[in-house]
Design an enzyme around this catalytic site. Structure first.
Site, mmCIF file in Angstrom:
data_model
loop_
_atom_site.group_PDB
_atom_site.id
_atom_site.type_symbol
_atom_site.label_atom_id
_atom_site.label_comp_id
_atom_site.label_asym_id
_atom_site.label_seq_id
_atom_site.Cartn_x
_atom_site.Cartn_y
_atom_site.Cartn_z
ATOM 1 C CD1 TRP A 195 -2.722 1.621 0.504
ATOM 2 C CD2 TRP A 195 -1.671 2.208 2.383
ATOM 3 N NE1 TRP A 195 -3.257 2.812 0.915
ATOM 4 C CE2 TRP A 195 -2.617 3.192 2.074
ATOM 5 C CE3 TRP A 195 -0.866 2.369 3.520
ATOM 6 C CZ2 TRP A 195 -2.818 4.325 2.878
ATOM 7 C CZ3 TRP A 195 -1.066 3.482 4.313
ATOM 8 C CH2 TRP A 195 -2.031 4.446 3.994
ATOM 9 C CG ASP A 363 -15.639 5.791 2.553
ATOM 10 O OD1 ASP A 363 -16.839 5.580 2.741
ATOM 11 O OD2 ASP A 363 -14.724 5.147 3.100
ATOM 12 N NE ARG A 439 -10.018 2.336 5.266
ATOM 13 C CZ ARG A 439 -10.683 3.152 4.460
ATOM 14 N NH1 ARG A 439 -11.490 2.676 3.546
ATOM 15 N NH2 ARG A 439 -10.523 4.451 4.544
ATOM 16 C CE LYS A 472 -11.340 5.975 -5.208
ATOM 17 N NZ LYS A 472 -10.847 7.113 -4.409
ATOM 18 C CD1 TRP A 473 -15.248 -2.459 -7.253
ATOM 19 C CD2 TRP A 473 -17.344 -2.118 -7.934
ATOM 20 N NE1 TRP A 473 -15.964 -3.600 -6.982
ATOM 21 C CE2 TRP A 473 -17.252 -3.423 -7.394
ATOM 22 C CE3 TRP A 473 -18.575 -1.681 -8.430
ATOM 23 C CZ2 TRP A 473 -18.344 -4.289 -7.341
ATOM 24 C CZ3 TRP A 473 -19.652 -2.548 -8.379
ATOM 25 C CH2 TRP A 473 -19.538 -3.837 -7.839
ATOM 26 C CG ASP A 474 -11.787 1.775 -2.635
ATOM 27 O OD1 ASP A 474 -10.862 0.964 -2.807
ATOM 28 O OD2 ASP A 474 -11.635 2.891 -2.112
ATOM 29 C CG MET A 475 -11.927 -5.318 -3.059
ATOM 30 S SD MET A 475 -10.349 -6.058 -2.578
ATOM 31 C CE MET A 475 -10.783 -7.770 -2.537
ATOM 32 C CG ASN A 476 -10.428 0.463 0.647
ATOM 33 O OD1 ASN A 476 -9.436 0.594 -0.055
ATOM 34 N ND2 ASN A 476 -11.404 1.345 0.678
ATOM 35 C CB CYS A 520 -10.075 2.294 -6.310
ATOM 36 S SG CYS A 520 -9.210 2.819 -4.828
ATOM 37 C CG ASP A 542 -5.155 5.070 -1.219
ATOM 38 O OD1 ASP A 542 -5.849 5.246 -2.228
ATOM 39 O OD2 ASP A 542 -5.568 4.466 -0.201
#
Ligand code: GLA
Length: 779
Positions: A195, A363, A439, A472-476, A520, A542
């Protein structure tokens, strides 16, 4: 393009040739992969010669004292028949053994490329060769697909297993391709990181034994991107033999580079066999993801060029293919979770005034999402923050003259969410262990149909209710403890998760092709060709510090074109490094991608505002070249320089950025090289950028005729309302002179200042515009 001459199969692209041959026993021997050959060249001359018995080898046939699989270059290989290198398969055969012997059964050639039923495939190929192999004992088949993408010099490979037997076949490993190349003193280049330091390029010599480039996080991962290069040891940007490989897959991947005792290099790529076991029922098939291969003998830049073209032409699809991407402003680094409609509209208004085209709300807009501890999974808008709802807010943004985009993280759930309270069974976790969090969140189990339906339903509802033209398609978080209550065989979990993800993306975005999807995953944790089949651009990291971005975007540039990389200007000192960098450098890096801004415009000075407006206007004028032009990494003998060029399709305009990572004292002059231009006369000029007085601190007395306190109120005031013009150079010269490089003015060394001195210092940069004499621009 695909020719078959008795037992020889040959695939030609514009500049490359690939040849393999059926041996007398039916195995596929790899003969050649490299620069385009003459039609006259024959496999008999090109193949690795075999006339001696290799000591301590296992021979394939009693009557043959030479033929041993271990000393052949192969296209595909088995276990237990004398080849001791890693086999692309590990099947538990009906007799309970792992021994296989796949030999040629048939072949056919089809026009175009052949889409898969379960996985995204590259499209628009010219021809596809399918070779069917059959095990010598059992009716189990492997179809090897080779597709030629002539103009982009790419050949793709994949394998499909078909079980023709009456019992289930246990697949413990199935690669998409395997290939043996004679060694050329290869070095292996991979993109590794974590990251905020994704995709840094690393190289190592290929030595005896096995090197593995893989991921186990459930995604293609920020640790090791699936893409890699094999290059001869003295290869450079513009010289040498370079093979490139990439993978159209977003899950756990695995590549092997193995140097054998015979100095052959086996390259294999596929789904990671770790945690994998697939039980293939009788009469069923298993499709493997597609591998992308290219080659050039002209160095890294050329190999990258093939990959870039291939992605723009054959991976990215739909309405956004080759379309210029909008300049966006994303509110994340400005607000994090702390916003309301007033703050957002004020930011949006400023953004609009500066020329931004798309406002993205990140977010924090739904459920109880006021921190990363709660709310994921609930897509009801937080009306305290947005009283008019998403629709009302989107309308306001549209009325300002900007498009509207929205952030989602649909694959995740917080324990503190209504969804989790109602459906704890939707999350990935084991019934007999407490779940591990990342997270503060759990992963939704995309192997479950109900979960996929929930996501498709919730996201679609929002997209249809408001005017949303970007997502924006996130996956954290990484996936852990892969287990699904929907599966009997947990060895299928990770692959079925990715199949579930592709299904969800297809169902949501297939019917809504106007939406620009930016994928993302905590930045570049899922920067891969699988995602690019759905999302034309990906948030690269990021990390918005431009000096770190030189490494991240620079690393990605070996395989992925600028049109795919989200790149934003943010505030300095940087959130991730505390480094202070000039606004101009932040821009000069971000232009080599899909430009955006991600900072609170309320806190920038009037001068900076003017500079941003100038930046955006400039970018809009040249964005086709930045996004879709030919990208070059220009080598410099100085290790404190990074130089990038974008060349227009007609080769008459070039945009070159020269970045100084760290200053050194009394540097010799820098050279501006512009390559790839058509022959002729050109004008080259520096893009005008601003220089702020605060850059000089206590050195101001070198710059100003009057003495000012560097910490004082007057200077602060002046700095808000006044800036200098950074040094501008302008030359007329031929393409030949530019190709060899023209010396630039000297840098500041503390012996005085005037407008002819380049002010770079640490992290300074300039952009140069080179245009054919007849078409000089303004800026
Ligand atoms: C991730 C993304 C960021 C931002 C945050 C929001 O970290 O990479 O860009 O969207 O999530 O939580």
């Amino acid at each position: 393009m695909v020719t078959v001459d008795r037992t020889t199969f040959r695939i030609d692209t514009k500049n490359t040739t690939y040849i393999f041959q059926k041996t007398k026993y039916g195995h596929l021997e790899h003969i050649y992969y490299g620069s385009l050959l003459s039609k006259e060249d024959k496999a008999t001359s090109l193949r690795q010669k075999q006339s001696v018995q290799v000591g301590s080898s296992v021979l394939y046939d009693k009557g043959d004292t030479i033929y041993g699989l271990d000393s052949l270059c192969l296209e595909w290989s088995d276990n237990g028949r004398g080849d001791y290198r890693q086999s692309p398969t590990e099947f538990k055969m009906p007799d309970g053994s792992f021994v296989t012997d796949f030999i040629y059964d048939s072949h056919d050639i089809t026009e175009g490329s052949i889409p898969m039923d379960t996985l995204p495939t590259a499209y628009g190929g010219n021809k596809t060769l399918k070779i069917t192999l059959k095990d010598k004992v059992y009716p189990i088949y492997i179809d090897l697909y080779y597709s030629a993408f002539y103009d982009t010099d790419v050949i793709t490979r994949r394998a499909v297993v078909r079980n023709g037997s009456e019992s289930p076949l246990v697949i413990r490993r199935i690669m998409s391709m395997s290939l043996d190349l004679p060694d050329e003193g290869f070095e292996l280049y991979t993109l590794d990181g974590a990251w905020i330091k994704e995709a840094n390029l690393h190289k190592r010599p290929v030595s005896y034994g096995i090197t593995i480039n893989s991921s186990t996080t459930g995604a293609s991962s920020n640790r090791h991107n699936p893409a890699f290069l094999l290059a001869e040891s003295d290869a450079k940007e513009d010289y040498g033999s370079v093979y490139g490989f990439n993978f159209i897959y977003s899950g756990n991947h695995y590549s092997v580079v193995e140097k054998s005792d015979r100095d052959y290099i086996r390259v294999a790529m596929g789904i990671n066999p770790c945690f994998f076991e697939w039980i293939l029922p009788p009469r069923d098939k298993f499709e493997t993801p597609e591998v992308v291969m290219t080659y050039s003998n002209k160095g890294f830049n050329e190999t990258s060029y093939h990959m870039h073209n291939f992605i723009n032409e054959h991976i990215v699809r739909g309405e956004w293919k080759k379309k210029e991407r909008p300049v966006l402003l994303n509110n994340w680094e400005a607000h994090f979770f702390n916003f309301n409609e007033g703050k957002l509209l004020a930011l949006a208004k400023e953004a609009k005034n500066l020329g931004v085209e798309l406002f993205v709300l990140d977010d924090g807009w739904f459920g109880k999402r006021n921190s990363d501890k709660a709310g994921l999974g609930d897509y009801n808008v937080n009306t305290k923050k947005l009283p008019a709802g998403i629709k009302g807010f989107a309308d306001k943004i549209n009325n300002m003259g900007m498009a509207f985009g929205l952030w989602f993280e649909p694959e995740m759930v917080n324990e503190d969410s209504d969804l989790y309270r109602e459906h704890p069974e939707y999350a990935v976790k084991l019934p007999n262990r407490h779940a591990v969090l990342g997270r503060n969140q759990l992963v939704l189990d995309l192997c479950q149909k109900e979960v996929r339906n929930y996501i498709v339903g919730e996201v679609s509802k929002l997209l249809d209710n408001a005017s949303i033209s970007y997502v924006k398609w996130d996956m954290n978080r990484h996936i852990a403890e892969g287990y699904s209550r929907a599966l009997e065989n947990q060895g299928e979990f990770y692959h079925r998760y990715i199949l579930g993800l592709y299904e969800v993306l297809n169902r949501i975005f297939g019917p809504r092709p106007h939406i620009l999807l930016e994928s993302c995953s905590s930045g570049g944790n899922r920067f891969d060709l699988g995602m690019l089949c759905y999302s034309p651009q990906i948030w690269a990291s990021d990390d918005t510090d431009p000096i770190e971005r030189l490494k991240i975007q620079g690393g990605l540039s070996y395989f992925y074109p600028p049109s795919t990389m989200g790149a934003h200007v943010s505030q300095s000192p940087h959130q991730q490094t505390l480094r202070e960098t000039p606004l101009s450098t932040r821009f000069n890096v971000s232009v080599f991608g899909c430009l955006g801004y991600e900072l609170d415009l309320k806190y920038i000075t009037r001068e900076e505002r003017k500079e941003i407006a100038e930046q955006i206007a400039f970018y809009k004028k040249y964005r086709r070249i930045f996004q879709y032009g030919r990208f070059y990494r220009i080598p410099s003998y100085k290790d404190n320089k990074v130089i990038w060029e974008a060349l227009s399709e007609d080769k008459e305009t070039a945009l070159t950025a020269l970045f100084q990572t760290l200053a050194t004292a009394a540097e010799s002059s820098d050279k501006l090289r512009v390559i790839g231009l058509n022959k002729g006369g050109y004008k080259v000029r520096t893009r005008v950028q601003r220089l702020y007085l605060k850059r000089f601190g206590g050195l101001l007395k070198h710059v100003l005729p009057i003495e000012l306190n560097p910490e004082g109120a007057i200077l602060r005031m002046v700095n808000r309302h006044y800036s200098l013009r950074d040094s501008v150079e302008s030359y007329h010269c031929s393409s030949e002179a530019l190709e060899s490089g023209i010396p630039l003015r000297e840098q500041f060394i503390g012996t005085g200042y005037d407008k002819n001195i380049r002010i770079l210092g640490d992290f300074g940069s300039n952009l140069y515009i080179t245009e054919k004499k007849s078409q000089e621009g303004e800026n």
